[in-house]
Scaffold this motif. Structure first.
Motif, PDB file in Angstrom:
ATOM      1  N   PHE A  34      -6.094   4.536  -5.382  1.00  8.67           N
ATOM      2  CA  PHE A  34      -5.175   3.649  -6.097  1.00  8.67           C
ATOM      3  C   PHE A  34      -3.896   3.440  -5.280  1.00  8.67           C
ATOM      4  O   PHE A  34      -3.440   2.309  -5.096  1.00  8.67           O
ATOM      5  N   ASP A  35      -3.329   4.534  -4.781  1.00 11.32           N
ATOM      6  CA  ASP A  35      -2.096   4.468  -4.006  1.00 11.32           C
ATOM      7  C   ASP A  35      -2.278   3.609  -2.752  1.00 11.32           C
ATOM      8  O   ASP A  35      -1.425   2.776  -2.436  1.00 11.32           O
ATOM      9  N   GLY A  36      -3.376   3.813  -2.043  1.00  7.95           N
ATOM     10  CA  GLY A  36      -3.618   3.031  -0.835  1.00  7.95           C
ATOM     11  C   GLY A  36      -3.880   1.561  -1.136  1.00  7.95           C
ATOM     12  O   GLY A  36      -3.410   0.674  -0.414  1.00  7.95           O
ATOM     13  N   ALA A  37      -4.622   1.306  -2.212  1.00 11.34           N
ATOM     14  CA  ALA A  37      -4.979  -0.079  -2.545  1.00 11.34           C
ATOM     15  C   ALA A  37      -3.757  -0.899  -2.932  1.00 11.34           C
ATOM     16  O   ALA A  37      -3.630  -2.063  -2.520  1.00 11.34           O
ATOM     17  N   ILE A  38      -2.842  -0.318  -3.695  1.00 11.00           N
ATOM     18  CA  ILE A  38      -1.663  -1.109  -4.100  1.00 11.00           C
ATOM     19  C   ILE A  38      -0.725  -1.357  -2.930  1.00 11.00           C
ATOM     20  O   ILE A  38       0.073  -2.291  -2.974  1.00 11.00           O
ATOM     21  N   LYS A  39      -0.847  -0.552  -1.900  1.00 14.50           N
ATOM     22  CA  LYS A  39      -0.018  -0.789  -0.711  1.00 14.50           C
ATOM     23  C   LYS A  39      -0.629  -1.868   0.195  1.00 14.50           C
ATOM     24  O   LYS A  39       0.092  -2.504   0.961  1.00 14.50           O
ATOM     25  N   MET A  50       9.539   0.632  -1.530  1.00 13.47           N
ATOM     26  CA  MET A  50       9.756   0.621  -0.084  1.00 13.47           C
ATOM     27  C   MET A  50      11.212   0.292   0.227  1.00 13.47           C
ATOM     28  O   MET A  50      11.827   0.929   1.091  1.00 13.47           O
ATOM     29  N   THR A  51      11.776  -0.671  -0.490  1.00  9.79           N
ATOM     30  CA  THR A  51      13.175  -1.043  -0.289  1.00  9.79           C
ATOM     31  C   THR A  51      14.098   0.112  -0.674  1.00  9.79           C
ATOM     32  O   THR A  51      15.034   0.444   0.060  1.00  9.79           O
ATOM     33  N   PRO A  56      10.980  -0.889   5.792  1.00 13.39           N
ATOM     34  CA  PRO A  56      10.618  -2.306   5.721  1.00 13.39           C
ATOM     35  C   PRO A  56       9.340  -2.482   4.903  1.00 13.39           C
ATOM     36  O   PRO A  56       8.412  -1.677   4.993  1.00 13.39           O
ATOM     37  N   VAL A  57       9.283  -3.531   4.111  1.00 14.00           N
ATOM     38  CA  VAL A  57       8.129  -3.793   3.246  1.00 14.00           C
ATOM     39  C   VAL A  57       6.857  -3.979   4.080  1.00 14.00           C
ATOM     40  O   VAL A  57       5.761  -3.649   3.624  1.00 14.00           O
ATOM     41  N   GLU A  58       7.002  -4.433   5.325  1.00 15.07           N
ATOM     42  CA  GLU A  58       5.840  -4.649   6.189  1.00 15.07           C
ATOM     43  C   GLU A  58       5.088  -3.346   6.469  1.00 15.07           C
ATOM     44  O   GLU A  58       3.919  -3.364   6.832  1.00 15.07           O
ATOM     45  N   TYR A  59       5.741  -2.202   6.324  1.00 17.29           N
ATOM     46  CA  TYR A  59       5.086  -0.912   6.566  1.00 17.29           C
ATOM     47  C   TYR A  59       4.144  -0.505   5.435  1.00 17.29           C
ATOM     48  O   TYR A  59       3.360   0.430   5.598  1.00 17.29           O
ATOM     49  N   ALA A  60       4.220  -1.176   4.302  1.00 18.57           N
ATOM     50  CA  ALA A  60       3.399  -0.797   3.150  1.00 18.57           C
ATOM     51  C   ALA A  60       1.907  -0.870   3.496  1.00 18.57           C
ATOM     52  O   ALA A  60       1.145   0.043   3.152  1.00 18.57           O
ATOM     53  N   ARG A  61       1.494  -1.925   4.175  1.00 19.04           N
ATOM     54  CA  ARG A  61       0.064  -2.056   4.519  1.00 19.04           C
ATOM     55  C   ARG A  61      -0.381  -0.938   5.472  1.00 19.04           C
ATOM     56  O   ARG A  61      -1.466  -0.387   5.318  1.00 19.04           O
ATOM     57  N   LEU A  62       0.443  -0.619   6.447  1.00 19.13           N
ATOM     58  CA  LEU A  62       0.110   0.469   7.366  1.00 19.13           C
ATOM     59  C   LEU A  62      -0.020   1.786   6.609  1.00 19.13           C
ATOM     60  O   LEU A  62      -0.970   2.545   6.821  1.00 19.13           O
ATOM     61  N   LEU A  63       0.914   2.047   5.710  1.00 19.76           N
ATOM     62  CA  LEU A  63       0.834   3.268   4.905  1.00 19.76           C
ATOM     63  C   LEU A  63      -0.413   3.272   4.019  1.00 19.76           C
ATOM     64  O   LEU A  63      -1.051   4.308   3.833  1.00 19.76           O
ATOM     65  N   GLY A  64      -0.768   2.112   3.477  1.00 21.28           N
ATOM     66  CA  GLY A  64      -1.987   2.006   2.668  1.00 21.28           C
ATOM     67  C   GLY A  64      -3.232   2.310   3.474  1.00 21.28           C
ATOM     68  O   GLY A  64      -4.130   3.021   3.019  1.00 21.28           O
ATOM     69  N   ILE A  65      -3.288   1.787   4.701  1.00 20.33           N
ATOM     70  CA  ILE A  65      -4.441   2.043   5.571  1.00 20.33           C
ATOM     71  C   ILE A  65      -4.515   3.518   5.937  1.00 20.33           C
ATOM     72  O   ILE A  65      -5.589   4.133   5.875  1.00 20.33           O
ATOM     73  N   LEU A  66      -3.382   4.112   6.308  1.00 17.64           N
ATOM     74  CA  LEU A  66      -3.366   5.541   6.636  1.00 17.64           C
ATOM     75  C   LEU A  66      -3.817   6.384   5.448  1.00 17.64           C
ATOM     76  O   LEU A  66      -4.583   7.337   5.593  1.00 17.64           O
ATOM     77  N   SER A  67      -3.345   6.030   4.279  1.00 21.14           N
ATOM     78  CA  SER A  67      -3.714   6.748   3.060  1.00 21.14           C
ATOM     79  C   SER A  67      -5.219   6.642   2.797  1.00 21.14           C
ATOM     80  O   SER A  67      -5.875   7.641   2.482  1.00 21.14           O
ATOM     81  N   LEU A  68      -5.765   5.453   2.931  1.00 27.54           N
ATOM     82  CA  LEU A  68      -7.193   5.252   2.650  1.00 27.54           C
ATOM     83  C   LEU A  68      -8.088   5.908   3.698  1.00 27.54           C
ATOM     84  O   LEU A  68      -9.143   6.463   3.361  1.00 27.54           O
ATOM     85  N   VAL A  69      -7.682   5.883   4.963  1.00 28.44           N
ATOM     86  CA  VAL A  69      -8.471   6.552   6.007  1.00 28.44           C
ATOM     87  C   VAL A  69      -8.480   8.062   5.773  1.00 28.44           C
ATOM     88  O   VAL A  69      -9.530   8.708   5.826  1.00 28.44           O
ATOM     89  N   GLY A  70      -7.323   8.631   5.481  1.00 29.87           N
ATOM     90  CA  GLY A  70      -7.262  10.058   5.179  1.00 29.87           C
ATOM     91  C   GLY A  70      -8.082  10.420   3.951  1.00 29.87           C
ATOM     92  O   GLY A  70      -8.765  11.440   3.917  1.00 29.87           O
ATOM     93  N   THR A  71      -8.044   9.564   2.943  1.00 33.64           N
ATOM     94  CA  THR A  71      -8.813   9.807   1.721  1.00 33.64           C
ATOM     95  C   THR A  71     -10.307   9.719   1.986  1.00 33.64           C
ATOM     96  O   THR A  71     -11.087  10.529   1.454  1.00 33.64           O
ATOM     97  N   LEU A  72     -10.729   8.777   2.812  1.00 31.11           N
ATOM     98  CA  LEU A  72     -12.144   8.683   3.172  1.00 31.11           C
ATOM     99  C   LEU A  72     -12.595   9.952   3.884  1.00 31.11           C
ATOM    100  O   LEU A  72     -13.648  10.520   3.560  1.00 31.11           O
ATOM    101  N   LEU A  73     -11.801  10.421   4.828  1.00 31.68           N
ATOM    102  CA  LEU A  73     -12.140  11.667   5.521  1.00 31.68           C
ATOM    103  C   LEU A  73     -12.172  12.843   4.555  1.00 31.68           C
ATOM    104  O   LEU A  73     -13.030  13.722   4.654  1.00 31.68           O
ATOM    105  N   TYR A  74     -11.258  12.876   3.615  1.00 30.71           N
ATOM    106  CA  TYR A  74     -11.204  13.945   2.622  1.00 30.71           C
ATOM    107  C   TYR A  74     -12.434  13.918   1.711  1.00 30.71           C
ATOM    108  O   TYR A  74     -12.949  14.966   1.324  1.00 30.71           O
ATOM    109  N   ALA A  75     -12.907  12.738   1.366  1.00 32.20           N
ATOM    110  CA  ALA A  75     -14.027  12.596   0.423  1.00 32.20           C
ATOM    111  C   ALA A  75     -15.364  13.002   1.030  1.00 32.20           C
ATOM    112  O   ALA A  75     -16.293  13.340   0.294  1.00 32.20           O
TER     113      ALA A  75
END
Length: 138
Positions: A34-39, A50-51, A56-75
């Motif tokens: 959920f956290d990664g998807a909303i980012k 983010m503000t 910068p708001v542009e970092y939200a997508r990068l943080l979302g991708i990092l979160s989802l990759v880590g979650t995939l590895l965790y799962a």
């Protein structure tokens, strides 16, 4: 002479700790997805947060991708410890960001710590090898 089947000796026992570990891990995985998807599609609360945190708001997508990759590895059971290590670093950054701006301690600052306890607690309960490395001694 009868052959001995050792496959059951190598399989981890499926007791209450195993299933409780998967429940904790499942809750953690669901939150992180959920956290990664909303980012990935920055909705207004993500933009506001983010503000507020000074990023910068542009970092939200990068943080979302990092979160989802880590979650995939965790799962994935074979890479769950690597995923937990990466997500611990990710959550540590969140804790640091909230401490820096003076967020409330128990609701914001320590939320990443709570999530880390869920992540590591879930793996520890379902992985006997990890329990052997980090035993609870009475």
């Amino acid at each position: 002479m009868a052959a001995i089947d050792n496959s059951t000796a190598l399989a981890p026992p499926r007791n209450w700790t195993f299933w409780l570990g998967w429940v904790l891990s499942g809750l953690f995985i669901a939150f992180m997805i959920f956290d990664g998807a909303i980012k990935l599609v920055p909705i207004q609360p993500v933009i506001d947060t983010m503000t507020e945190l000074g990023y910068p708001v542009e970092y939200a997508r990068l943080l979302g991708i990092l979160s989802l990759v880590g979650t995939l590895l965790y799962a994935i059971p074979r890479t769950s410890v690597l995923g937990a290590v990466l997500l611990t670093a990710y959550l540590g950054g969140a804790v640091s960001a909230h401490v820096r701006i003076g967020s409330p301690l128990f609701t914001h600052d320590l939320f990443g710590v709570y999530m880390g306890v869920f992540a590591w607690g879930g793996i520890w309960l379902r992985n006997p090898r990890l329990r052997a490395i980090f035993p609870i001694v009475r």
